[in-house]
Design a protein around this motif. Structure first.
Motif, mmCIF file in Angstrom:
data_model
loop_
_atom_site.group_PDB
_atom_site.id
_atom_site.type_symbol
_atom_site.label_atom_id
_atom_site.label_comp_id
_atom_site.label_asym_id
_atom_site.label_seq_id
_atom_site.Cartn_x
_atom_site.Cartn_y
_atom_site.Cartn_z
ATOM 1 N N GLN A 30 33.331 39.435 41.109
ATOM 2 C CA GLN A 30 33.022 38.339 40.187
ATOM 3 C C GLN A 30 34.196 37.961 39.280
ATOM 4 O O GLN A 30 34.005 37.361 38.214
ATOM 5 C CB GLN A 30 31.795 38.668 39.314
ATOM 6 N N GLY A 31 35.396 38.370 39.661
ATOM 7 C CA GLY A 31 36.560 38.075 38.833
ATOM 8 C C GLY A 31 36.680 38.957 37.613
ATOM 9 O O GLY A 31 37.472 38.682 36.705
ATOM 10 N N ASP A 32 35.947 40.054 37.599
ATOM 11 C CA ASP A 32 35.893 40.959 36.445
ATOM 12 C C ASP A 32 36.574 42.275 36.824
ATOM 13 O O ASP A 32 36.113 42.981 37.731
ATOM 14 C CB ASP A 32 34.431 41.183 36.046
ATOM 15 N N LEU A 33 37.639 42.628 36.116
ATOM 16 C CA LEU A 33 38.411 43.821 36.444
ATOM 17 C C LEU A 33 37.581 45.090 36.291
ATOM 18 O O LEU A 33 37.700 46.016 37.097
ATOM 19 C CB LEU A 33 39.658 43.890 35.559
ATOM 20 N N LYS A 74 25.734 26.588 44.690
ATOM 21 C CA LYS A 74 25.158 27.480 43.666
ATOM 22 C C LYS A 74 26.034 28.703 43.443
ATOM 23 O O LYS A 74 25.893 29.394 42.430
ATOM 24 C CB LYS A 74 23.759 27.907 44.087
ATOM 25 N N HIS A 75 26.950 28.968 44.373
ATOM 26 C CA HIS A 75 27.847 30.121 44.251
ATOM 27 C C HIS A 75 29.152 29.772 43.547
ATOM 28 O O HIS A 75 30.017 30.629 43.372
ATOM 29 C CB HIS A 75 28.166 30.689 45.639
ATOM 30 N N SER A 76 29.306 28.521 43.142
ATOM 31 C CA SER A 76 30.593 28.067 42.604
ATOM 32 C C SER A 76 30.874 28.620 41.214
ATOM 33 O O SER A 76 29.986 28.717 40.364
ATOM 34 C CB SER A 76 30.616 26.536 42.554
ATOM 35 N N HIS A 84 37.217 27.397 41.443
ATOM 36 C CA HIS A 84 36.371 28.503 41.905
ATOM 37 C C HIS A 84 37.227 29.692 42.360
ATOM 38 O O HIS A 84 37.003 30.836 41.935
ATOM 39 C CB HIS A 84 35.496 27.992 43.059
ATOM 40 N N LYS A 85 38.228 29.429 43.201
ATOM 41 C CA LYS A 85 39.048 30.512 43.733
ATOM 42 C C LYS A 85 39.910 31.150 42.649
ATOM 43 O O LYS A 85 40.110 32.371 42.640
ATOM 44 C CB LYS A 85 39.924 30.006 44.881
ATOM 45 N N ARG A 86 40.417 30.351 41.729
ATOM 46 C CA ARG A 86 41.251 30.907 40.645
ATOM 47 C C ARG A 86 40.431 31.821 39.750
ATOM 48 O O ARG A 86 40.945 32.830 39.241
ATOM 49 C CB ARG A 86 41.890 29.778 39.838
ATOM 50 N N ARG A 87 39.172 31.483 39.564
ATOM 51 C CA ARG A 87 38.293 32.309 38.732
ATOM 52 C C ARG A 87 38.101 33.702 39.336
ATOM 53 O O ARG A 87 37.905 34.687 38.628
ATOM 54 C CB ARG A 87 36.944 31.596 38.591
ATOM 55 N N LEU A 88 38.199 33.783 40.659
ATOM 56 C CA LEU A 88 37.948 35.051 41.351
ATOM 57 C C LEU A 88 39.225 35.790 41.762
ATOM 58 O O LEU A 88 39.147 36.878 42.327
ATOM 59 C CB LEU A 88 37.105 34.793 42.611
ATOM 60 N N GLU A 89 40.372 35.219 41.480
ATOM 61 C CA GLU A 89 41.636 35.796 41.951
ATOM 62 C C GLU A 89 42.284 36.654 40.877
ATOM 63 O O GLU A 89 42.541 36.195 39.762
ATOM 64 C CB GLU A 89 42.594 34.667 42.357
ATOM 65 N N GLY A 247 27.504 34.374 44.512
ATOM 66 C CA GLY A 247 28.586 34.566 45.469
ATOM 67 C C GLY A 247 28.034 34.594 46.879
ATOM 68 O O GLY A 247 26.987 35.197 47.136
ATOM 69 N N SER A 248 28.730 33.975 47.810
ATOM 70 C CA SER A 248 28.207 33.820 49.168
ATOM 71 C C SER A 248 28.241 35.095 49.994
ATOM 72 O O SER A 248 27.571 35.183 51.023
ATOM 73 C CB SER A 248 28.995 32.719 49.897
#
Length: 359
Positions: A30-33, A74-76, A84-89, A247-248
């Motif tokens: 979820q983009g959370d370390l 809904k997973h965005s 979306h991708k930057r939030r998870l990278e 998340g998908s």
């Protein structure tokens, strides 16, 4: 049997080595370390060999229009796919922190390099092996550059044909012989009828000098366990802390109790594979002594009689005598002493028994 390779320092795969189990965290953090660290710890506690992520350098993986594309799922995690991708990278520094954490708790750490620049970073990060995701398996320039880094490679085969996999083999093998293929179908979640486990056998026949494994996106653990029974030497499954998270990939992932059960089941199946030699085992001796049958006299057989089949039958006898498989060898042999009806036929009662039975 597939050739062995050292996938991680001190950990070989292929041949008779234990199945290497990869917990694919991907972007389920979820983009959370902190969540990412919890998931690494979970993978370790469940018995997985490796915790794996997905690393992208977004401008090298996607063109501008792809990043600017509206993403209303809904997973965005953002209005566009790029947001979306930057939030998870995770950043390079965050990856270094995650790798250090994995090393501290004692689990191997790697990631799929989702583009050539990501591979450059992972090489600098000194991951033990490169994972090639299905989306790059037919990216031949990427494969060449990745193979030239000299690290072992695990190559998934979702969305590919057998012809493409032969091309992949021909490209990678001369550059870097330390790689394996994973049967994979790129659907999330994957339905059983689309798994095609028999491809594992096809790969084993087509590429006998490399280990073959399985990357699964199905629900549950049964299919992955079956893959190991078919000879998969690497198994990769997506994992999550909660399937209901946004998340998908979460729906096709294993929660901690499922991952632990998968690892346990794989290790049980590996023990059960055992030896190809069929023989009476020490653990069967008690049952054999109690219930194993012997040749028994169906009628009273006088001394000097030449045995015929209608004189003999098979029963659980006391004491033990000739085993059932010897009954046809006894036909035509002479009895040295009287055998009563329902008495076990023993070797002491038959002439030249040893020579006849051995033949």
């Amino acid at each position: 049997m597939s050739r062995e390779l050292e996938l991680c320092p001190g950990r070989r795969v292929g041949g008779e080595q234990p199945c290497f189990i990869i917990a694919e965290i991907g972007q389920n953090h979820q983009g959370d370390l902190d969540i990412a660290k919890r998931m690494i710890c979970m993978a370790k506690n469940c018995g997985a060999d490796c915790a794996k992520f997905q690393k992208s350098e977004l401008e090298y993986k996607f063109n501008k229009k792809a990043l600017e594309r509206p993403y209303t799922s809904k997973h965005s995690w953002g209005k566009t796919y790029g947001e979306h991708k930057r939030r998870l990278e995770f950043s390079h520094d965050q990856y270094r922190e995650l790798k250090k954490y994995a090393e501290e708790i004692g689990i191997f750490f790697t990631a799929s390099g989702m583009d050539e620049m990501a591979v450059e970073f992972l090489h600098e990060l000194d991951v033990p092996f490169f994972k090639v995701g299905s989306g790059d398996t037919n990216n031949f320039p990427y494969l060449e550059k990745t193979a030239k880094k000299g690290r072992p490679m695990v190559i998934s085969s979702g969305m590919q044909s057998m012809n493409t996999m032969h091309q992949v083999y021909q490209i990678v093998k001369p550059i870097n012989p330390n790689f394996c293929f994973l049967q994979c179908t790129s659907a999330y979640p994957l339905q059983p009828e689309d798994v095609n486990l028999r491809v594992i056998s096809a790969y084993q026949s087509a590429f006998p000098d490399i280990p073959i494994g399985y990357s699964g996106h199905e629900t549950g653990i049964a299919i992955s366990v079956a893959a190991v029974a078919m000879g998969a030497k690497v198994v990769e499954r997506h994992v999550t802390l909660d399937k209901t998270w946004k998340g998908s990939d979460h729906q096709a992932s294993l929660e901690p109790n499922e991952l632990a059960e998968l690892v346990k089941a794989i290790r049980t199946v590996e023990k059960a594979m055992g030896s190809p030699v069929k023989q009476l085992l020490p653990c069967e001796m008690a049952c054999n002594e109690k219930l194993g049958k012997s040749v028994v006299a169906k009628v009273t057989i006088p001394e000097g009689t030449v045995l015929t089949l209608d004189m003999l039958t098979i029963k659980v006898g006391e004491p033990k005598g000739f085993p059932p498989e010897a009954i046809f060898d006894l036909v035509g042999q002479k009895v040295k002493k009287r055998i009563e009806e329902d008495e076990t036929v023993t070797d002491e009662a038959v002439e030249n028994h040893a020579k006849k039975v051995k033949s």
